[in-house]
Motif scaffolding. Structure first.
Motif, PDB file in Angstrom:
ATOM      1  N   VAL A 142      -9.438  -8.244 105.426  1.00 44.76           N
ATOM      2  CA  VAL A 142      -9.911  -8.945 105.136  1.00 44.76           C
ATOM      3  C   VAL A 142     -10.217  -9.539 103.743  1.00 44.76           C
ATOM      4  O   VAL A 142     -10.202 -10.499 104.069  1.00 44.76           O
ATOM      5  N   ALA A 143     -10.029  -8.679 102.929  1.00 41.36           N
ATOM      6  CA  ALA A 143     -10.301  -9.222 101.312  1.00 41.36           C
ATOM      7  C   ALA A 143      -9.184 -10.808 101.294  1.00 41.36           C
ATOM      8  O   ALA A 143      -9.661 -10.981 100.986  1.00 41.36           O
ATOM      9  N   GLU A 144      -7.945 -10.276 101.699  1.00 42.11           N
ATOM     10  CA  GLU A 144      -7.342 -11.298 102.020  1.00 42.11           C
ATOM     11  C   GLU A 144      -7.811 -12.373 102.261  1.00 42.11           C
ATOM     12  O   GLU A 144      -7.562 -13.494 101.780  1.00 42.11           O
ATOM     13  N   LEU A 145      -7.969 -12.786 103.587  1.00 37.17           N
ATOM     14  CA  LEU A 145      -8.864 -13.544 104.684  1.00 37.17           C
ATOM     15  C   LEU A 145     -10.593 -14.746 103.150  1.00 37.17           C
ATOM     16  O   LEU A 145     -10.289 -15.544 103.228  1.00 37.17           O
ATOM     17  N   GLY A 146     -10.602 -13.301 102.634  1.00 39.09           N
ATOM     18  CA  GLY A 146     -11.505 -13.461 101.694  1.00 39.09           C
ATOM     19  C   GLY A 146     -11.434 -15.050 100.704  1.00 39.09           C
ATOM     20  O   GLY A 146     -12.240 -15.728 100.505  1.00 39.09           O
ATOM     21  N   THR A 147     -10.204 -14.484 100.392  1.00 39.11           N
ATOM     22  CA  THR A 147      -9.371 -15.613  99.486  1.00 39.11           C
ATOM     23  C   THR A 147      -8.973 -17.288 100.302  1.00 39.11           C
ATOM     24  O   THR A 147      -8.321 -18.035  98.972  1.00 39.11           O
ATOM     25  N   HIS A 167     -16.490 -14.258 108.967  1.00 43.10           N
ATOM     26  CA  HIS A 167     -15.618 -13.152 109.316  1.00 43.10           C
ATOM     27  C   HIS A 167     -15.251 -12.843 108.190  1.00 43.10           C
ATOM     28  O   HIS A 167     -15.385 -11.300 108.865  1.00 43.10           O
ATOM     29  N   THR A 168     -15.175 -12.805 107.165  1.00 44.02           N
ATOM     30  CA  THR A 168     -14.619 -12.071 106.349  1.00 44.02           C
ATOM     31  C   THR A 168     -16.177 -11.464 105.219  1.00 44.02           C
ATOM     32  O   THR A 168     -15.353 -10.954 104.560  1.00 44.02           O
ATOM     33  N   VAL A 169     -16.995 -11.815 105.928  1.00 44.55           N
ATOM     34  CA  VAL A 169     -17.937 -11.318 104.457  1.00 44.55           C
ATOM     35  C   VAL A 169     -18.884 -10.349 105.586  1.00 44.55           C
ATOM     36  O   VAL A 169     -19.893 -10.134 106.445  1.00 44.55           O
ATOM     37  N   CYS A 170     -18.192  -9.181 105.595  1.00 45.47           N
ATOM     38  CA  CYS A 170     -18.859  -8.083 106.437  1.00 45.47           C
ATOM     39  C   CYS A 170     -19.620  -7.570 106.491  1.00 45.47           C
ATOM     40  O   CYS A 170     -19.447  -6.633 104.655  1.00 45.47           O
ATOM     41  N   GLY A 171     -20.518  -6.486 107.266  1.00 41.16           N
ATOM     42  CA  GLY A 171     -21.663  -5.897 106.661  1.00 41.16           C
ATOM     43  C   GLY A 171     -20.904  -4.530 106.883  1.00 41.16           C
ATOM     44  O   GLY A 171     -19.448  -4.422 107.139  1.00 41.16           O
TER      45      GLY A 171
END
Length: 763
Positions: free
Chosen positions: A102-107, A502-506
């Motif tokens: 998820v962290a990589e997708l956020g970049t 989808h990369t900014v998750c609860g």
């Protein structure tokens, strides 16, 4: 470019185009389509889009011509790109999520995320996990329902939709939310046309536009204000071409010269292929952002003064006396307009304004079309009220070829609202809903999109379900929005493709993949169709033709029905399983709840569907007085301190809503880059900057918080002096959450005061 690479910023600039569409538009649409899928699938898609027995374009909400009058290729360049982007044969599988945290997708960029393809199975990110992993549908619904049942109050849950949702799913979503116990139904209209709905409801008693496509074709004069049809709804140019060929005139008001409003080359007609095309705007006025209120106040003053000089020949006094209220107060206020204020606010000359006034006097029927350039200002509501004043003065409401025309930017955003997706639905709707389904809907107003962010930020809302949208990138104040989303216990998104949300998750996050508009939908009751409502209140069927992207996808109707059944059980007694099996049963219930949908199934079966009634066209105004209302609107304009510019956020041509399809803005001459800011050459000189300088965009609002969008390239461009323009969602970070339009709470994305600072050195 490989889909596994983020695009490299390699800016090149060519002169802005002086015309739009033509053969290049066809070429670019086909190039994009064939990058995404096969020749056969491209043909199947494009030949069914916007056809009577095909599917509605999931792009803009511009209406189709009547059956029998549609072209075999009834779509625009961006519509073709939008639907083939959905019809892509690229797939995002469980293996993809194993390879990318998820962290990589956020970049990754918005472009890269979208290019990965269609989502294929439900995924979950569990608390503390770094990756999404597969989850079965039953477990996913149990997780969602368990969280909802465990909330201290139903008002801790948020149910967000975008305009891609169909009528049937929208009706079921709002039914589920209200049966659950909340009116928290924020939607994308809160972010774009809420100012339109508020102003028109107050003045005309309806939040919808009053014109038809035939009215557009036969108007004497059309104002196109604060919108760029060539990019955002190109098929509008075909309609405006018909206006011109029937002898009508067009006045365009925009801070940037837009190619489509200068000249249009219809790609399906010989004059658009080998000829010069059609000049659309007879007058193109480069108005300052936020100056439209002042312009319409000046036009209204000129009309009053013209009536003084020739009593009984300018204003429609019979209409004013019989069908309006508040004229005397309005006229007293309108006569106090200062020309110095008007010229300062608009950046226009008096001669330009009086020339437009002359066109108004020559016209028996006038339409005003507008979009975000009017709504996304602090004074967006007063501006649209002033537009209504302008139309009322000469009786240009409720007659052929005349009226109000807010142009919606997403295919079913108007239909979602009609179906009840609104946090403030009137009591009459709630009462009808309660009677039909045997429960008492909540009456306390819910949260709109901006207030939903505030509630998540403050811990008052902890469950977020987004249906058919990209909430994180559609909303203002990006850093605040992302922190708010991450405070939730559970976030879930019903989506066709991967996006930033989808990369900014609860704490727990779900991706729930769904059928696209172009996908064939088969349920227990057989093959299904859905319906949509366009900008002009036309309701028609949409039937997907493609094989679904994965056997694991559920339709939006099925998703909502299963979640509701799992959450609510049999209380109240709502036949969710029946609704999932046969969408006709949903339409039967809509027919009994929503005015104008009587005999829904029978009427939508007719080729082209049907048009909903608009009381305004029958001379009926649902206002407090029962008449159309003139209003007094205080003069105001954006104030820009010395050394600053007024920035408007906008789309590039190769973009749909938050999703770039390429790194270009072909009509404006920008190629291979998105982090650019368009600035008038005179302003660059005054600020000591040069073309292609690297700058940060910085804004400081009254909360004292500095918001910074880093490392943009300046491009000298013929914007109005004192203004600038740059693409969203990259610049959403600059729009403060609390900078909203009065009354409507719409973010002020078209009037952001910024300063340009030299960017730091490359690392």
């Amino acid at each position: 470019m490989s889909t596994m690479e983020d695009p490299v910023d390699d800016l090149s600039v060519t002169p802005p185009k002086q015309w739009a569409t033509g053969v290049p538009a066809v070429t670019h649409a086909l190039e994009y389509s064939l990058e995404q899928t096969s020749v056969r699938r491209t043909a199947l898609t494009l030949l069914n889009i916007n056809q009577v027995k095909g599917f509605d374009c999931p792009g803009c909400a511009w209406p189709e011509p009547a059956p029998g009058e549609r072209h075999l290729n009834e779509y625009c360049e961006n519509g073709a790109k939008h639907v083939t982007d959905e019809a892509t044969t690229r797939r995002v599988t469980a293996d993809f999520f194993r390879r990318h945290s998820v962290a990589e997708l956020g970049t990754r960029s918005d472009y890269w995320l979208n290019q990965q393809g269609r989502l294929t199975e439900p995924m979950v990110k569990r608390p503390g996990a770094e990756h999404y992993e597969p989850i079965g549908w039953d477990e996913a619904f149990d997780l969602l329902a368990g969280e909802l049942r465990g909330l201290d109050s139903p008002d801790q849950a948020l149910f967000y939709t975008s305009g891609r949702l169909n009528n049937e799913a929208a009706f079921l979503l709002q039914l589920f939310a209200r049966a659950y116990g909340t009116n928290n139904l924020p939607d994308c209209s809160n972010l774009c046309h809420e100012s339109s709905g508020y102003a028109m409801q107050e003045t005309l008693g309806t939040g919808k536009g009053s014109v038809s496509l035939d009215d557009i074709h036969h108007a004497d004069l059309i104002f196109v204000v604060g919108q760029n049809p060539g990019t955002n709804h190109p098929r509008m140019l075909s309609a405006l071409e018909e206006t011109k060929r029937n002898g009508g005139r067009v006045v365009a008001l925009n801070p940037l010269p837009e190619a489509g409003l200068l000249r249009f080359k219809h790609p399906q007609k010989a004059r658009g292929v080998v000829g010069r095309g059609t000049q659309i705007a007879d007058d193109f006025l480069q108005i300052r952002p936020g100056g439209d209120l002042a312009l319409f106040q000046a036009l209204n003053l000129l009309l009053l003064e013209a009536e003084d000089r020739a009593p009984g020949t300018v204003l429609d006094q019979r209409f004013i006396d019989a069908s309006t209220s508040g004229f005397a107060d309005f006229a007293e206020h309108a006569r106090k307009v200062s020309w110095d204020d008007v010229l300062e606010a608009t950046g226009l000359t008096r001669e330009e304004i009086e020339r437009v006034h002359g066109r108004v006097l020559e016209s028996r029927s006038v339409i005003v079309c507008w979009a975000m350039g009017l709504t996304q200002h602090k004074h967006g509501v007063p501006t649209i009220r002033e537009v209504v004043n302008f139309l009322l003065l000469r009786g240009n409401i409720g007659k052929p070829g005349a009226g109000v025309c807010p142009v919606r930017g997403h295919s079913n955003v108007q239909g979602d609202r009609t179906m009840g997706v609104w946090e403030r639905m009137p009591d009459a709707f709630l009462d009808a809903l309660g009677r039909e389904f045997g429960f008492t809907p909540p009456t306390r107003h819910g949260l709109d999109s901006v207030d939903a962010i505030r509630a998540m930020r403050d811990g008052r809302a902890t469950f977020f379900l987004g249906v058919a949208g990209n909430f994180v990138r559609a909303t203002p104040d990006s850093a605040v929005t992302e922190r708010a989303m991450r405070r939730c216990r559970l976030t879930a998104h019903i989506s066709t493709k991967l996006n930033r949300s989808h990369t900014v998750c609860g704490e727990t996050a779900l991706i729930l993949p769904t059928l696209g508009r172009s996908d064939r939908d088969v349920q227990a009751g057989g093959e299904q169709f859905v319906t949509v409502e366009d900008s002009m209140s036309e309701v028609h069927a949409s039937r997907g033709r493609l094989a679904p992207a994965s056997p694991h996808l559920l339709s939006e109707v099925a998703l909502i029905s299963r979640l509701a059944r799992r959450t609510l059980g049999d209380t109240p007694s709502i036949p969710w399983e029946e609704f999932e099996a046969d969408y006709g049963t949903v339409r039967d219930r809509i027919a009994r709840v929503v005015p104008g949908f009587e005999d829904f199934n029978a009427r939508v079966a007719e080729p082209g569907g049907f048009r909903l009634p608009n009381p305004v066209n029958e001379g009926v105004f649902g206002t407090a007085t029962g008449k159309a209302t003139f209003t007094r609107n205080a003069f105001t304009r954006p104030v820009v301190p010395e050394g600053h510019l007024l920035l408007q956020t906008l789309r590039s041509h190769d973009q749909w809503n938050t999703v770039p399809y390429a790194m270009n803005d072909r009509y404006r001459g920008i190629h291979n880059a998105r982090r650019v800011v368009l600035v008038n050459p005179a302003d660059l000189a005054a600020l000591g900057l040069a073309d292609r300088d690297r700058v940060d965009l910085v804004t400081v609002w009254h909360d004292g918080v500095e918001r910074r969008a880093e490392d943009f390239r300046v491009v000298a461009y013929p914007t109005t002096p004192g203004s600038a323009a740059s693409y969203y969602p990259e610049t959403n970070v600059l729009v403060p959450l609390d900078s909203v339009a009065d009354h409507s709470n719409t973010p002020t994305s078209k009037s952001v005061v910024v300063r340009l600072e030299p960017a730091g050195p490359d690392e």
